[in-house]
Design a protein around this motif. Structure first.
Motif, PDB file in Angstrom:
ATOM      1  N   VAL A   1     -12.228 -15.467  -4.176  1.00  0.00           N
ATOM      2  CA  VAL A   1     -11.738 -14.472  -5.119  1.00  0.00           C
ATOM      3  C   VAL A   1     -10.379 -14.009  -4.606  1.00  0.00           C
ATOM      4  O   VAL A   1     -10.255 -13.620  -3.441  1.00  0.00           O
ATOM      5  N   TYR A   2      -9.388 -14.085  -5.455  1.00  0.00           N
ATOM      6  CA  TYR A   2      -8.024 -13.722  -5.079  1.00  0.00           C
ATOM      7  C   TYR A   2      -7.695 -12.344  -5.638  1.00  0.00           C
ATOM      8  O   TYR A   2      -7.903 -12.073  -6.824  1.00  0.00           O
ATOM      9  N   TYR A   3      -7.169 -11.503  -4.757  1.00  0.00           N
ATOM     10  CA  TYR A   3      -6.856 -10.133  -5.114  1.00  0.00           C
ATOM     11  C   TYR A   3      -5.369  -9.864  -4.963  1.00  0.00           C
ATOM     12  O   TYR A   3      -4.733 -10.312  -4.009  1.00  0.00           O
ATOM     13  N   CYS A   4      -4.862  -9.084  -5.883  1.00  0.00           N
ATOM     14  CA  CYS A   4      -3.498  -8.592  -5.803  1.00  0.00           C
ATOM     15  C   CYS A   4      -3.545  -7.157  -5.281  1.00  0.00           C
ATOM     16  O   CYS A   4      -4.420  -6.369  -5.692  1.00  0.00           O
ATOM     17  N   SER A   5      -2.637  -6.832  -4.392  1.00  0.00           N
ATOM     18  CA  SER A   5      -2.627  -5.490  -3.810  1.00  0.00           C
ATOM     19  C   SER A   5      -1.202  -4.976  -3.721  1.00  0.00           C
ATOM     20  O   SER A   5      -0.265  -5.738  -3.459  1.00  0.00           O
ATOM     21  N   GLY A   6      -1.039  -3.689  -3.930  1.00  0.00           N
ATOM     22  CA  GLY A   6       0.275  -3.077  -3.833  1.00  0.00           C
ATOM     23  C   GLY A   6       0.246  -1.884  -2.899  1.00  0.00           C
ATOM     24  O   GLY A   6      -0.712  -1.109  -2.907  1.00  0.00           O
ATOM     25  N   HIS A   7       1.292  -1.766  -2.106  1.00  0.00           N
ATOM     26  CA  HIS A   7       1.387  -0.678  -1.124  1.00  0.00           C
ATOM     27  C   HIS A   7       2.642   0.135  -1.424  1.00  0.00           C
ATOM     28  O   HIS A   7       3.720  -0.425  -1.596  1.00  0.00           O
ATOM     29  N   ILE A   8       2.456   1.448  -1.510  1.00  0.00           N
ATOM     30  CA  ILE A   8       3.583   2.344  -1.774  1.00  0.00           C
ATOM     31  C   ILE A   8       3.679   3.379  -0.662  1.00  0.00           C
ATOM     32  O   ILE A   8       2.674   3.985  -0.288  1.00  0.00           O
ATOM     33  N   ILE A   9       4.877   3.546  -0.153  1.00  0.00           N
ATOM     34  CA  ILE A   9       5.151   4.599   0.828  1.00  0.00           C
ATOM     35  C   ILE A   9       6.008   5.649   0.134  1.00  0.00           C
ATOM     36  O   ILE A   9       7.095   5.359  -0.346  1.00  0.00           O
ATOM     37  N   ASN A  10       5.476   6.863   0.097  1.00  0.00           N
ATOM     38  CA  ASN A  10       6.177   7.967  -0.566  1.00  0.00           C
ATOM     39  C   ASN A  10       6.226   9.129   0.408  1.00  0.00           C
ATOM     40  O   ASN A  10       5.273   9.892   0.533  1.00  0.00           O
ATOM     41  N   GLY A  11       7.325   9.223   1.120  1.00  0.00           N
ATOM     42  CA  GLY A  11       7.419  10.274   2.133  1.00  0.00           C
ATOM     43  C   GLY A  11       6.414  10.048   3.238  1.00  0.00           C
ATOM     44  O   GLY A  11       6.394   8.996   3.869  1.00  0.00           O
TER      45      GLY A  11
ATOM     46  N   VAL B   1       9.153  -3.398  -8.291  1.00  0.00           N
ATOM     47  CA  VAL B   1      10.106  -3.174  -7.208  1.00  0.00           C
ATOM     48  C   VAL B   1       9.923  -1.807  -6.547  1.00  0.00           C
ATOM     49  O   VAL B   1      10.556  -1.514  -5.540  1.00  0.00           O
ATOM     50  N   SER B   2       9.061  -0.974  -7.114  1.00  0.00           N
ATOM     51  CA  SER B   2       8.803   0.323  -6.502  1.00  0.00           C
ATOM     52  C   SER B   2       7.799   0.239  -5.368  1.00  0.00           C
ATOM     53  O   SER B   2       7.653   1.188  -4.593  1.00  0.00           O
ATOM     54  N   PHE B   3       7.130  -0.893  -5.247  1.00  0.00           N
ATOM     55  CA  PHE B   3       6.148  -1.063  -4.183  1.00  0.00           C
ATOM     56  C   PHE B   3       6.834  -1.440  -2.875  1.00  0.00           C
ATOM     57  O   PHE B   3       7.760  -2.242  -2.866  1.00  0.00           O
ATOM     58  N   SER B   4       6.369  -0.884  -1.792  1.00  0.00           N
ATOM     59  CA  SER B   4       6.881  -1.279  -0.480  1.00  0.00           C
ATOM     60  C   SER B   4       6.563  -2.748  -0.216  1.00  0.00           C
ATOM     61  O   SER B   4       7.294  -3.445   0.482  1.00  0.00           O
ATOM     62  N   SER B   5       5.448  -3.180  -0.728  1.00  0.00           N
ATOM     63  CA  SER B   5       5.079  -4.585  -0.658  1.00  0.00           C
ATOM     64  C   SER B   5       4.004  -4.861  -1.700  1.00  0.00           C
ATOM     65  O   SER B   5       3.235  -3.971  -2.069  1.00  0.00           O
ATOM     66  N   LEU B   6       3.995  -6.073  -2.163  1.00  0.00           N
ATOM     67  CA  LEU B   6       2.926  -6.572  -3.019  1.00  0.00           C
ATOM     68  C   LEU B   6       2.368  -7.810  -2.349  1.00  0.00           C
ATOM     69  O   LEU B   6       3.139  -8.639  -1.843  1.00  0.00           O
ATOM     70  N   THR B   7       1.068  -7.903  -2.323  1.00  0.00           N
ATOM     71  CA  THR B   7       0.448  -8.972  -1.547  1.00  0.00           C
ATOM     72  C   THR B   7      -0.683  -9.625  -2.327  1.00  0.00           C
ATOM     73  O   THR B   7      -1.258  -9.035  -3.247  1.00  0.00           O
ATOM     74  N   TRP B   8      -0.990 -10.817  -1.928  1.00  0.00           N
ATOM     75  CA  TRP B   8      -2.184 -11.526  -2.372  1.00  0.00           C
ATOM     76  C   TRP B   8      -3.126 -11.658  -1.175  1.00  0.00           C
ATOM     77  O   TRP B   8      -2.690 -12.047  -0.085  1.00  0.00           O
ATOM     78  N   TYR B   9      -4.368 -11.327  -1.435  1.00  0.00           N
ATOM     79  CA  TYR B   9      -5.433 -11.534  -0.476  1.00  0.00           C
ATOM     80  C   TYR B   9      -6.456 -12.460  -1.120  1.00  0.00           C
ATOM     81  O   TYR B   9      -6.462 -12.642  -2.336  1.00  0.00           O
ATOM     82  N   ARG B  10      -7.327 -13.006  -0.316  1.00  0.00           N
ATOM     83  CA  ARG B  10      -8.459 -13.759  -0.851  1.00  0.00           C
ATOM     84  C   ARG B  10      -9.695 -13.513   0.007  1.00  0.00           C
ATOM     85  O   ARG B  10      -9.580 -13.190   1.192  1.00  0.00           O
TER      86      ARG B  10
END
Length: 120
Positions: free
Chosen positions: A93-103, A30-39
């Motif tokens: 190939v499926y990838y998981c990705s996480g994006h965090i915005i910190n300031g 829940v700390s990630f601005s978004s979590l995504t799946w790519y392929r």
């Protein structure tokens, strides 16, 4: 150190279902601005598949025709991608990705990928 580790890929037949998992280490989902799946399909560029926001809202690529569902288990610090009615063109190939915005800073994290192969 943040790590995203995918699992659940494999070889299936057209019409089958498969669940991919992405476990987050070093931070909470829940700390990630978004979590995504790519392929990334053979011979193609990486493409966005699905995403989930901290409030649980999800979004999907239109091309999936409602066959995929992304979800999150906060207790397990894991996001999932449930794939149904798989087609050979879902082979990727499926990838998981996480994006965090910190300031003013933004960070992107990627897993190593998990291979999904769908036979006709």
């Amino acid at each position: 150190q943040v790590q995203l580790i995918e699992s659940g890929g494999g070889l299936v037949q057209a019409g089958d279902s498969l669940r991919l998992s992405c476990v987050v280490h070093g931070n909470t989902v829940v700390s990630f601005s978004s979590l995504t799946w790519y392929r990334q399909r053979p011979g193609n560029q990486r493409e966005w598949v699905a995403g989930i926001l901290p409030d649980g809202r999800t979004d999907y690529a239109d091309s999936l025709e409602g066959r995929f569902t992304m979800s999150r288990d906060n207790a397990k610090n894991t996001v999932y991608l449930d794939m149904s009615r798989l087609k050979p063109e879902d082979t990727a190939v499926y990838y998981c990705s996480g994006h965090i915005i910190n300031g003013y800073r933004e960070y992107d994290y990627w897993g190593q990928g998990t291979q999904v192969a769908v036979s006709s």
